[in-house]
Design an enzyme around this catalytic site. Structure first.
Site, PDB file in Angstrom:
ATOM      1  N   HIS A 181      42.287  38.401  38.764  1.00  0.00           N
ATOM      2  CA  HIS A 181      41.553  39.494  38.307  1.00  0.00           C
ATOM      3  C   HIS A 181      41.023  40.635  39.532  1.00  0.00           C
ATOM      4  O   HIS A 181      41.278  41.495  39.359  1.00  0.00           O
ATOM      5  CB  HIS A 181      40.746  39.196  36.972  1.00  0.00           C
ATOM      6  CG  HIS A 181      40.168  40.545  36.344  1.00  0.00           C
ATOM      7  ND1 HIS A 181      41.140  41.615  35.952  1.00  0.00           N
ATOM      8  CD2 HIS A 181      39.144  40.950  36.230  1.00  0.00           C
ATOM      9  CE1 HIS A 181      40.491  42.527  35.481  1.00  0.00           C
ATOM     10  NE2 HIS A 181      39.070  42.340  35.676  1.00  0.00           N
ATOM     11  N   ASP A 222      40.067  47.424  36.681  1.00  0.00           N
ATOM     12  CA  ASP A 222      39.246  46.976  35.488  1.00  0.00           C
ATOM     13  C   ASP A 222      38.776  48.119  34.705  1.00  0.00           C
ATOM     14  O   ASP A 222      39.689  49.363  34.578  1.00  0.00           O
ATOM     15  CB  ASP A 222      38.345  45.852  35.855  1.00  0.00           C
ATOM     16  CG  ASP A 222      37.524  45.095  34.475  1.00  0.00           C
ATOM     17  OD1 ASP A 222      38.349  44.292  33.968  1.00  0.00           O
ATOM     18  OD2 ASP A 222      36.687  45.908  33.952  1.00  0.00           O
TER      19      ASP A 222
END
Length: 293
Positions: A273, A101
């Site tokens: 994610h 991320d």
């Protein structure tokens, strides 16, 4: 903790003893809205082969939280990484880096700005920031609404996040995979909620995103203009059930920002994610296979 330029960057080495300089150094970088705790299922499995360094990015966790958008340019955050590794004794030998991320975006800039320091890199569930903003579609904007919310002028996003941090964390982070917040260890989850409950941390998080939509885009365009690209081996992993899989050709996008002689590899994994916490064993296997020592 490592101190420089009046900032403090919180780091931890695994195992928790003097860095073993004979081992290959591996720097692990977390994303939003998390801390180095995301690696708690990954780092212990890597210590036999690497000296593992965990950082809280500036603005997150227990690291310093300077004021202003410019302080969160990825070039500044990449410089933190280079300084930390130097202060830990890894200033003469290259290190591996794996970023998830926001940490992947810092790692990207680290590869570009410090090509003589990075031996190889792995990015988790991201495409280049410039590519993602320029290819914005309805599907992307709907799923990554926070990219557009957090860049709004203060105090709008800060006020909204601080209104009910725990509920926002549950809805936002839990809503990104079918198992909800159950993928997170309770003690780590509380760390993330704690960060979202702290006004200074929240302001820093928003400035991280504001920088991504301004100075980071400017720097990315300038890097491409002058031919500054990733020059080290690169592997990219992304979740099968996330926005990268739906909206982007990850390998193609990363090849565009890498030198022609760099072969970008990678594939999707059976995850949402939060790859390090949802499929840690898969990630460990990928790290050991790619960062060969």
């Amino acid at each position: 903790m490592d101190k420089f330029e009046s900032f403090t960057i919180t780091t931890q080495t695994e195992p928790r003893r003097r860095c073993r300089l004979e081992q290959a150094p591996l720097l692990l970088l977390h994303g939003f809205p998390q801390t180095h705790h995301i690696w708690h299922r990954v780092a212990p499995q890597l210590t036999e082969a690497y000296t593992v360094v965990l950082m809280d990015l500036r603005g997150y966790g227990r690291s310093s939280k300077p004021a202003g958008v410019a302080a969160y340019a990825k070039s500044a955050m990449a410089r933190d990484c280079a300084e930390v590794m130097s202060q830990l004794g890894f200033d003469k030998n290259k290190f591996f880096v794996c970023g998830h991320d926001r940490g992947g975006r810092v790692a990207h800039k680290l590869c570009v700005d410090y090509p003589d320091r990075v031996r190889a890199a792995m990015f988790l569930d991201i495409c280049p920031t410039l590519a993602m903003y320029e290819a914005t579609s309805f599907e992307f904007a709907k799923s990554y609404f926070h990219w557009f919310l957090l860049i709004q002028p203060a105090p709008l996003p800060e006020t909204m996040l601080l209104a009910n941090p725990r509920k926002i964390a549950e809805a936002f982070m839990g809503g990104r995979q079918g198992d909800g917040i159950n993928i997170f260890a309770p003690e780590c989850w509380e760390e993330y909620v704690r960060g979202l409950s702290d006004p200074t941390t929240v302001e820093s998080m928003c400035n991280d995103y504001r920088a991504a939509a301004t100075v980071d885009l400017e720097e990315a365009r300038e890097d491409l203009k002058r031919g500054s690209r990733i020059n080290c081996p690169l592997k990219v992993l992304w979740g099968q059930h996330g926005i990268i899989e739906k909206c982007f050709d990850a390998l193609q996008e990363w090849q565009k920002v890498s030198s022609e002689d760099v072969s970008v590899g990678g594939h999707s994994v059976d995850s949402g994610h939060y790859v390090p916490e949802q499929v840690p064993d898969v990630l460990v296997s990928e790290i050991k296979g790619f960062f060969a020592v």
